[in-house]
Design a protein around this motif. Structure first.
Motif, short mmCIF file in Angstrom:
data_model
loop_
_atom_site.label_atom_id
_atom_site.label_comp_id
_atom_site.label_asym_id
_atom_site.label_seq_id
_atom_site.Cartn_x
_atom_site.Cartn_y
_atom_site.Cartn_z
N GLY A 36 0.81 -1.21 0.00
CA GLY A 36 0.00 0.00 0.00
C GLY A 36 0.84 1.26 0.00
O GLY A 36 0.32 2.36 0.17
N THR A 37 2.15 1.10 -0.20
CA THR A 37 3.07 2.24 -0.17
C THR A 37 3.75 2.40 -1.52
O THR A 37 4.27 1.45 -2.08
CB THR A 37 4.15 2.04 0.92
N VAL A 38 3.75 3.62 -2.03
CA VAL A 38 4.40 3.95 -3.29
C VAL A 38 5.34 5.12 -3.07
O VAL A 38 4.97 6.13 -2.46
CB VAL A 38 3.35 4.31 -4.38
N GLY A 67 4.40 15.19 -3.15
CA GLY A 67 4.58 14.80 -4.53
C GLY A 67 3.71 13.60 -4.88
O GLY A 67 2.51 13.60 -4.61
N GLU A 68 4.33 12.56 -5.41
CA GLU A 68 3.58 11.38 -5.84
C GLU A 68 3.75 10.18 -4.91
O GLU A 68 3.42 9.06 -5.27
CB GLU A 68 4.00 11.00 -7.26
N SER A 69 4.29 10.40 -3.72
CA SER A 69 4.49 9.31 -2.76
C SER A 69 3.33 9.25 -1.77
O SER A 69 2.86 10.28 -1.29
CB SER A 69 5.81 9.50 -2.00
N TYR A 70 2.90 8.03 -1.46
CA TYR A 70 1.78 7.89 -0.52
C TYR A 70 1.80 6.49 0.09
O TYR A 70 2.51 5.59 -0.39
CB TYR A 70 0.44 8.13 -1.23
N THR A 71 1.01 6.31 1.13
CA THR A 71 0.82 4.99 1.74
C THR A 71 -0.59 4.89 2.29
O THR A 71 -1.19 5.90 2.69
CB THR A 71 1.84 4.74 2.86
N THR A 72 -1.12 3.68 2.31
CA THR A 72 -2.41 3.42 2.95
C THR A 72 -2.21 2.91 4.37
O THR A 72 -3.18 2.72 5.09
CB THR A 72 -3.21 2.38 2.14
N GLN A 125 9.12 6.63 7.51
CA GLN A 125 9.54 7.31 6.29
C GLN A 125 10.92 6.81 5.85
O GLN A 125 11.15 6.52 4.66
CB GLN A 125 9.61 8.83 6.53
N ALA A 126 11.84 6.70 6.82
CA ALA A 126 13.20 6.25 6.52
C ALA A 126 13.20 4.83 5.97
O ALA A 126 13.92 4.51 5.00
CB ALA A 126 14.06 6.32 7.78
N GLN A 127 12.38 3.96 6.53
CA GLN A 127 12.31 2.58 6.06
C GLN A 127 11.79 2.51 4.62
O GLN A 127 12.29 1.74 3.80
CB GLN A 127 11.40 1.77 6.99
N CYS A 128 10.79 3.35 4.32
CA CYS A 128 10.21 3.33 2.98
C CYS A 128 11.21 3.86 1.95
O CYS A 128 11.32 3.30 0.85
CB CYS A 128 8.93 4.16 2.96
N VAL A 129 11.93 4.92 2.29
CA VAL A 129 12.94 5.44 1.37
C VAL A 129 14.03 4.40 1.13
O VAL A 129 14.46 4.18 -0.01
CB VAL A 129 13.54 6.76 1.91
N MET A 130 14.47 3.75 2.20
CA MET A 130 15.52 2.74 2.06
C MET A 130 15.04 1.57 1.20
O MET A 130 15.79 1.07 0.34
CB MET A 130 15.96 2.24 3.43
#
Length: 344
Positions: free
Chosen positions: A34-36, A88-93, A102-107
């Motif tokens: 659910g995360t982009v 921007g175009e980043s999101y999560t459900t 946030q750090a985990q998703c970027v990594m």
């Protein structure tokens, strides 16, 4: 009657062209939960270059905060510029709102693009994320730059009057401005010499295009940043770290830079930019770029020993005429015109 022209949307389009001209391409990574994550990255990753990750703060999107840096930095690094979640175009459900998430998703996005090691720069809220990446992924993050990010703040600081605002809700009204008046207030807090003549129609247009989406989620990000925060819970990152701050920062006061320097002990150096507020990327673009280039490309100097035998790094003030870098103990007590140099 619908608007036929948006200055903000046109500027956003120009930034996209600028990023593309600098050799970057737009990439979207679906993390499968659910995360982009949207990220600008090199059209061709060159293994001979080190990788540099630039993380933006709250406001607009990554392009607006890093546009002046991507072109010169791209000649020396494989530059990646992600949009954080809800920008921007980043999101999560998913319900998580912490900088750790946030750090985990970027990594995870960087790993999906084949990047395993990187140097990380974070401005303001992005500095919180950069610090968390360094703490969680020490083998992946080589060096860290924290710009005007109060990672050492505590929940009690607001009650004790460290900030210009008295409550988190008051901070949200300014940081996530919904009216031209609040956006002007944010500009007054962010800049040493804010522009005061911006017409309300331009400010309203910016709010409509850049600030109207994901308001509730961004509000939750700020609450999560502040709630139950204690310095004793903040890990000490092991990477060599550059802390860079505006002398007149009214969003995260300079005291928080000094607090972070003390927290990291002998593993950090602090640069304070004179005649600068919170928005150092816009007010002191050339100086910030100069420090980034020096710190990220040149081997970090070994700690020097001052006259008392105590090891430490330099505390530096930069000015319009000079760029002050770490000096050896032989220069203790000396200073250039317009600069002050201290040993800690």
């Amino acid at each position: 009657m619908a608007k036929c022209f948006s200055f903000t949307a046109s500027r956003d389009w120009c930034y996209k062209c600028s990023f593309s001209t600098a050799g970057l391409k737009s990439t979207t990574t679906d993390l499968g939960d659910g995360t982009v994550i949207h990220c600008w990255g090199p059209k061709t990753h060159k293994p001979s270059k080190p990788t540099l990750l630039l993380i933006h703060g709250i406001g607009a999107n990554a392009m607006w905060q890093w546009n002046d840096f991507v072109s010169p930095l791209s000649s020396k690094f494989n530059v990646y510029v992600p949009d954080l979640l809800f920008f921007g175009e980043s999101y999560t459900t998913r319900p998580e709102r912490s900088e750790n998430f946030q750090a985990q998703c970027v990594m995870r996005a960087m790993e999906a693009m084949g990047v395993r090691r990187m140097r990380v720069v974070g401005l303001s809220y992005g500095g919180f994320v950069a610090y968390s990446m360094a703490a969680q992924f020490p083998d992946a993050v080589e060096r860290v730059v924290i710009g005007c990010a109060g990672v050492c703040m505590e929940e009690k600081d607001m009650e004790e009057g460290l900030f210009k605002v008295k409550t988190v809700d008051e901070a949200i009204e300014i940081l996530l401005a919904k009216t031209p008046e609040k956006l002007r207030e944010l500009m007054r807090l962010s800049f040493y010499k804010p522009v005061t003549s911006v017409p309300s129609c331009f400010l309203s247009d910016f709010i409509d295009v850049m600030c109207s989406e994901n308001f509730q989620e961004r509000k939750e990000l700020i609450y999560a940043l502040h709630k139950d925060r204690k310095l004793s819970d903040l890990p000490k990152i092991t990477q060599t770290t550059l802390i860079i701050w505006g002398e007149h920062d009214q969003v995260f006061p300079l005291e928080l830079a000094n607090r972070l320097l003390r927290h990291l002990e002998n593993n950090a150096q602090l640069v304070v930019l004179k005649k600068a507020g919170h928005a150092i990327n816009m007010e002191k673009t050339k100086e910030v770029y100069s420090y980034l280039k020096s710190f990220l490309t040149v081997p970090v100097p070994k700690l020097e020993t001052n006259g008392s035998g105590c090891k430490g790094l330099m505390y530096m003030y930069s000015c319009d005429k000079h760029h002050c870098y770490p000096f050896g103990p032989n220069l203790i007590g000396q200073k250039e015109e317009g600069c002050r140099v201290y040993i800690l």
